[in-house]
Design an enzyme around this catalytic site. Structure first.
Site, short mmCIF file in Angstrom:
data_model
loop_
_atom_site.label_atom_id
_atom_site.label_comp_id
_atom_site.label_asym_id
_atom_site.label_seq_id
_atom_site.Cartn_x
_atom_site.Cartn_y
_atom_site.Cartn_z
N LYS A 51 -12.59 76.54 15.43
CA LYS A 51 -12.87 76.73 16.94
C LYS A 51 -11.88 77.71 17.72
O LYS A 51 -10.71 77.76 17.12
CB LYS A 51 -12.61 75.39 17.43
CG LYS A 51 -13.01 75.26 18.99
CD LYS A 51 -12.76 73.60 19.49
CE LYS A 51 -13.18 73.45 20.79
NZ LYS A 51 -13.16 71.77 21.20
N SER A 61 -15.61 65.90 21.71
CA SER A 61 -15.93 67.05 21.60
C SER A 61 -16.19 67.29 19.80
O SER A 61 -16.35 68.30 19.26
CB SER A 61 -15.05 68.38 22.01
OG SER A 61 -15.15 68.10 23.30
N SER A 121 -16.99 70.25 23.20
CA SER A 121 -16.92 71.68 23.21
C SER A 121 -16.84 72.25 21.91
O SER A 121 -16.75 73.63 21.95
CB SER A 121 -15.65 71.81 23.96
OG SER A 121 -14.27 71.34 23.31
#
Length: 440
Positions: free
Chosen positions: A77, A171, A147
């Site tokens: 990420k 997330s 996210s």
């Protein structure tokens, strides 16, 4: 089976056998990414030449010096610092920014021999629900969640076997459900957060995406996740005791989640488990609002520096946190912090009576559109309570898309939870009605 289809555990076995090189494995993954990237768009940064360079270096390591993740490809990420790649946070403020340092989690992965494929998309600073460019691999008209959008989509689309994400509200677990894969949020602070852009110090937790529980267990070994009492690998659903816990958020459940929870509980009973349903005591009812207060209050200080320096490049919703537009008082902030803290040992006591709590992962299937990453309503309370959670795939909604269910255990019972998740996952994947190999 093509190399890109392998789980991490399967790839490791082939490396050890000498039937697959890391370079050939990497080239297979890169071909898959090239084939699918226009549709899924999971990557914020990817340099194929650098991937091959890493792969060749890993192939040159003598067998006796290879780490536990030797050659395993990992999607990271894009809020975690990587010394050889940009870390941009999906923010114009940090476009092209290269910190030249690794986050603690990346140091750990590299030391274990992982192949860092690239950086995956996220919402701005992993802190808002406005989606990035990424699309759901099972239906490109829908969101992959967020996210940790790109990490989950990459794993769900066989572009990487392992994805690293974070969770402040939902997330990791929500994208796990939307993409039909395993998502694992360990106990809060069990993995160092040094070296990534924190939104909420009280909530943020590093988590993993994978297509098998064995891969989650492999990562848990690498990150030294340990229970006080070693978990029993011979766990059986038959004779085990579970509880269904709909929580105070249940009125928001859509038809896909309502049906999935019924099917999941029935499958456990069919396999000999004792399944009862309980409700949380009324003192837990404030959890959703307390989570919101802690999230917004922490973000108020997190984004102050960007607000002061380059407010015009900061999302209005993040500026709102700094300006405290909700007028959250310090009294309310302390009530939320202290109230949640008091509930943590109480949820541990409830969860300790069962092999695991079975609870929704999502409101429903992934919603149409990529403007929003979906609602974390069913995840936020567990994030606040700091408990470990696994999204278990295998069930489906009205449109044939994946709908996961969560298993929850007491804090620092992560390895126990993964053993239970393996047994439950085997059942849900084989009998739950959703098959995730369509795009493989």
């Amino acid at each position: 089976m093509e190399p890109y289809q392998l789980t991490a555990t399967q790839a490791l076995a082939k490396f050890k056998e000498g039937t697959l090189t890391v370079e050939d494995y990497a080239r297979s993954l890169l071909s898959r990414i090239e084939e699918r990237d226009a549709v899924v768009q999971a990557w914020a940064y990817l340099d194929p030449e650098h991937v091959i360079q890493q792969a060749k270096q890993l192939d040159s390591v003598p067998p006796e010096k290879r780490g536990p993740l030797h050659g395993v490809a990992v999607a990271v990420k894009d809020i975690m610092y990587t010394k050889d790649m940009p870390t941009q946070h999906n923010s114009p403020i940090y476009e092209g920014d290269e910190p030249k340092v690794d986050a603690a989690s990346i140091i750990t992965l590299r030391h274990a021999g992982a192949l860092i494929l690239g950086k995956t998309t996220t919402t701005e600073f992993a802190s808002i629900t406005q989606g990035p460019k990424t699309r759901n691999p099972h239906d490109p008209t829908r969101t992959p969640g967020g996210s940790s959008s790109g990490s989950a989509a990459a794993v769900g689309d066989f572009q990487a076997p392992i994805g690293i994400g974070t969770q402040t509200a939902g997330s990791t677990i929500r994208p796990g459900s939307y993409n039909g894969i395993y998502g694992f949020k360990p106990t809060w602070n069990a993995i160092s957060r040094e070296g990534f852009k924190v939104c909420s110090l009280n909530l943020d937790t590093i988590g993993f995406f994978a297509r098998s529980v064995e891969d989650l267990q492999l990562l848990s070994d690498v990150f030294a996740l340990e229970d006080d009492v070693p978990s029993q690998d011979n766990f059986s659903v038959k004779g085990a005791k579970f509880t269904v816990l709909k929580t105070m958020v249940w009125p928001q459940a859509g038809p896909g989640t309502v049906a999935a929870l019924e099917v999941g509980a029935k499958l456990l009973r069919d396999h000999g488990a004792e399944v009862e349903e309980i409700e949380l005591p009324p003192e837990f009812d404030k959890l959703p609002d307390w989570h919101r207060i802690v999230f917004h209050s922490d973000a108020r200080s997190t984004f102050l520096s960007e607000y002061r320096a380059v407010k015009d490049k900061l999302s209005p919703s993040l500026a709102d946190y700094v300006e405290n537009v909700d007028k959250i008082s310090r009294v309310a902030q302390l009530e939320a912090l202290d109230g949640i803290a008091a509930l943590r040992p109480k949820i541990d006591a409830i969860a300790s009576k069962y092999a695991a709590i079975l609870t929704p992962s999502v409101v429903d299937e992934a919603p149409v559109g990529i403007e929003s990453t979906g609602d974390p309503a069913f995840n936020a309370i567990w994030t606040a309570l700091h408990t470990p959670v696994t999204n278990i795939p295998g069930l489906k909604g009205e449109n044939g898309l994946p709908v996961g269910l969560s298993l929850v255990a007491p804090r620092y019972h992560d390895r126990h939870l993964l053993v239970v998740s393996k047994a439950v996952g085997d059942i849900f994947e084989s009998e739950g009605g959703w098959k995730g190999q369509a795009n493989s």
